[in-house]
Every structure is written in structure tokens, then in C-alpha cells.
Design a protein around this motif. Structure first.
Motif, short mmCIF file in Angstrom:
data_model
loop_
_atom_site.label_atom_id
_atom_site.label_comp_id
_atom_site.label_asym_id
_atom_site.label_seq_id
_atom_site.Cartn_x
_atom_site.Cartn_y
_atom_site.Cartn_z
N PRO A 47 -9.00 66.50 41.15
CA PRO A 47 -8.81 65.76 42.39
C PRO A 47 -7.39 65.94 42.94
CG PRO A 47 -8.88 64.25 40.54
CD PRO A 47 -9.16 65.62 40.00
N ARG A 48 -7.31 66.23 44.22
CA ARG A 48 -6.06 66.60 44.88
C ARG A 48 -5.45 65.40 45.57
NH1 ARG A 48 -8.03 70.48 48.06
NH2 ARG A 48 -7.94 71.86 46.31
N HIS A 49 -4.75 64.60 44.84
CA HIS A 49 -4.11 63.42 45.40
C HIS A 49 -2.89 63.08 44.57
CE1 HIS A 49 -6.82 61.81 42.31
NE2 HIS A 49 -5.80 61.01 42.07
N VAL A 50 -2.04 62.26 45.14
CA VAL A 50 -0.86 61.77 44.45
C VAL A 50 -1.04 60.26 44.31
CG1 VAL A 50 1.65 61.51 44.55
CG2 VAL A 50 0.57 63.58 45.47
N PRO A 51 -0.92 59.73 43.09
CA PRO A 51 -1.08 58.28 42.93
C PRO A 51 -0.04 57.51 43.73
CG PRO A 51 -0.91 59.38 40.79
CD PRO A 51 -0.61 60.40 41.85
N MET A 52 -0.46 56.39 44.27
CA MET A 52 0.42 55.54 45.05
C MET A 52 0.67 54.25 44.29
SD MET A 52 -0.12 54.46 48.91
CE MET A 52 0.95 53.31 49.69
N HIS A 53 1.94 53.94 44.10
CA HIS A 53 2.35 52.73 43.38
C HIS A 53 3.14 51.83 44.32
CE1 HIS A 53 1.23 54.32 39.41
NE2 HIS A 53 1.55 55.47 39.95
N THR A 54 3.21 50.55 43.99
CA THR A 54 3.96 49.64 44.85
C THR A 54 5.41 49.50 44.43
OG1 THR A 54 3.23 47.75 43.53
CG2 THR A 54 1.95 48.28 45.50
N ASN A 55 5.77 49.85 43.21
CA ASN A 55 7.14 49.65 42.75
C ASN A 55 7.65 50.82 41.92
OD1 ASN A 55 7.74 47.02 43.75
ND2 ASN A 55 6.25 46.21 42.30
N HIS A 56 7.64 52.01 42.45
CA HIS A 56 8.11 53.16 41.68
C HIS A 56 7.63 53.06 40.24
CE1 HIS A 56 10.65 55.30 44.51
NE2 HIS A 56 10.96 54.12 45.00
N GLU A 57 6.55 53.68 39.96
CA GLU A 57 5.88 53.59 38.66
C GLU A 57 6.87 53.46 37.51
OE1 GLU A 57 2.58 55.99 36.04
OE2 GLU A 57 3.58 57.01 37.67
N GLN A 58 6.73 52.41 36.77
CA GLN A 58 7.60 52.14 35.64
C GLN A 58 6.90 52.40 34.31
OE1 GLN A 58 10.90 51.17 36.16
NE2 GLN A 58 10.37 51.62 38.27
N GLY A 59 5.69 52.94 34.36
CA GLY A 59 4.96 53.23 33.14
C GLY A 59 3.88 52.22 32.82
N TYR A 60 3.86 51.09 33.52
CA TYR A 60 2.86 50.06 33.24
C TYR A 60 2.04 49.70 34.46
CZ TYR A 60 6.63 47.31 35.25
OH TYR A 60 7.62 46.86 36.08
N GLU A 61 2.46 50.12 35.63
CA GLU A 61 1.76 49.73 36.85
C GLU A 61 0.63 50.71 37.16
OE1 GLU A 61 3.62 50.56 40.63
OE2 GLU A 61 3.07 48.57 41.31
N LEU A 62 -0.52 50.16 37.45
CA LEU A 62 -1.64 51.00 37.85
C LEU A 62 -1.49 51.39 39.31
CD1 LEU A 62 -4.57 49.03 36.18
CD2 LEU A 62 -3.55 51.19 35.43
N PRO A 63 -1.97 52.56 39.69
CA PRO A 63 -1.90 52.95 41.11
C PRO A 63 -2.73 52.00 41.97
CG PRO A 63 -2.50 54.83 39.73
CD PRO A 63 -2.56 53.61 38.86
N VAL A 64 -2.28 51.80 43.21
CA VAL A 64 -3.01 50.95 44.16
C VAL A 64 -3.72 51.79 45.22
CG1 VAL A 64 -1.50 48.96 43.85
CG2 VAL A 64 -0.99 50.64 45.64
N GLY A 65 -3.44 53.06 45.25
CA GLY A 65 -4.06 53.94 46.23
C GLY A 65 -3.73 55.38 45.93
#
Length: 170
Positions: free
Chosen positions: A70-88
Motif C-alpha cells: 500500500p502506497r501511503h505515509v502514516p499520519m500521526h498527530t504528534n510526531h510519532e514517538q513510537g507508541y502513537e497509532l496513525p490517525v490517517g
């Protein structure tokens, strides 16, 4: 700029291509953003006043288009810190110039309709900026060309905001 886009057949096709058909366009809200520009950075850090070169912007847009499916880049709300799941997902990016001739990368991203709080903030305009993470190949002093990522560079150069030749950032 953060108002929901109508999911046209073209946008639905981009989503299908980027997600290998795994995402139902009716289940997401789609937005457009300016991910990065060629304007000087206005953040008080090592990047203050820096200008992203055009080739960096072109590479960023191309990187989204050439990722494996899949050709996408995960979107995070707080610059992924290793524990946050992508939101989009950022599923399309395009290099272009704005009407004033400033280079930029415009991106399309989607967020699940179940992310009601985030979708509401985007719709209300209380969230209207994005931030991207980059790992530069080189960070050159604009006066002498010394490379902050070169073998002679130390963390002191970053913290003191000064190249090995004494040129201070800002």
C-alpha cells in the motif's frame, strides 16, 4: 484550507491505488494540505531561516508516489514517538508552485470518519497546519557550505547553532 474535500472519482481512484482497494472512500474524510514549501523555516532551532531546496520537495512528492503498495505515509498527530497509532494516511503528494512562484508539496490525506474529534477540529479550522519529518542528506551553512551532517559535525554545532567556521545561524 482544512475543509473536507468531496470524494470525486479521481480521489476515490487515488485512495484505491494507494491502499490496494482496502479503504472504502465512504468511510473516510479527505483533506488537502501544503506539506512543505520553499519558504524559509520560521522555527527557532537549527533550521531557523533554512530553505528546503526544490529537489528535496520533488523527492518528497516522488517518495509518496513510488512507495510500494500500500502506497501511503502514516499520519500521526504528534510526531510519532513510537507508541502513537496513525490517525490517517497521506495517499497522494504533488510538487507544484503557488501563484507567487513559491515551490511546495501539496498532499491529500484521509482520516477515518470515526475520528470524530479530529475531523471536527479540522472542519472548525482549529487544526490547520501540518508538520513533516525529514532526514536530510546534507545541512549546509549558507555562508561557507560547511555540512552540519558531515563527518566533522558534532552535537555542539547543533546546540550552539554555529558551523565549524564560526558562522552563526540567524
Amino acid at each position: 484550507m482544512a475543509k473536507r474535500l468531496e470524494i470525486t472519482p479521481k480521489i476515490a481512484g487515488l485512495i484505491a491505488s494507494a491502499t490496494d482497494g482496502a479503504t472504502d472512500p465512504a468511510s473516510v474524510s479527505v483533506y488537502e494540505c501544503v506539506s512543505i514549501t520553499g519558504l524559509p523555516v520560521n522555527k527557532r532551532n537549527i533550521f531557523e531561516g533554512a530553505v528546503h531546496p526544490e529537489n528535496t520537495l520533488r523527492e518528497m512528492a516522488a517518495a509518496v508516489a513510488t512507495r510500494p503498495i500500500p502506497r501511503h505515509v502514516p499520519m500521526h498527530t504528534n510526531h510519532e514517538q513510537g507508541y502513537e497509532l496513525p490517525v490517517g494516511k497521506v495517499f497522494h503528494a504533488e510538487f507544484m508552485q503557488d501563484p507567487n512562484g513559491v515551490v511546495q508539496v501539496r498532499s491529500l490525506f484521509f482520516i477515518g470518519n470515526n475520528e470524530t474529534d479530529l475531523v471536527g477540529k479540522l472542519e472548525a479550522g482549529s487544526i490547520e497546519e501540518v508538520s513533516v519529518g525529514l532526514r536530510y542528506k546534507h545541512l549546509n551553512c549558507s555562508q561557507c557550505g560547511w555540512d552540519y551532517r558531515g563527518p566533522e559535525a558534532t552535537m555542539d554545532n547543533f546546540w550552539e547553532r554555529t558551523c565549524a567556521n564560526g558562522h552563526a545561524i540567524g
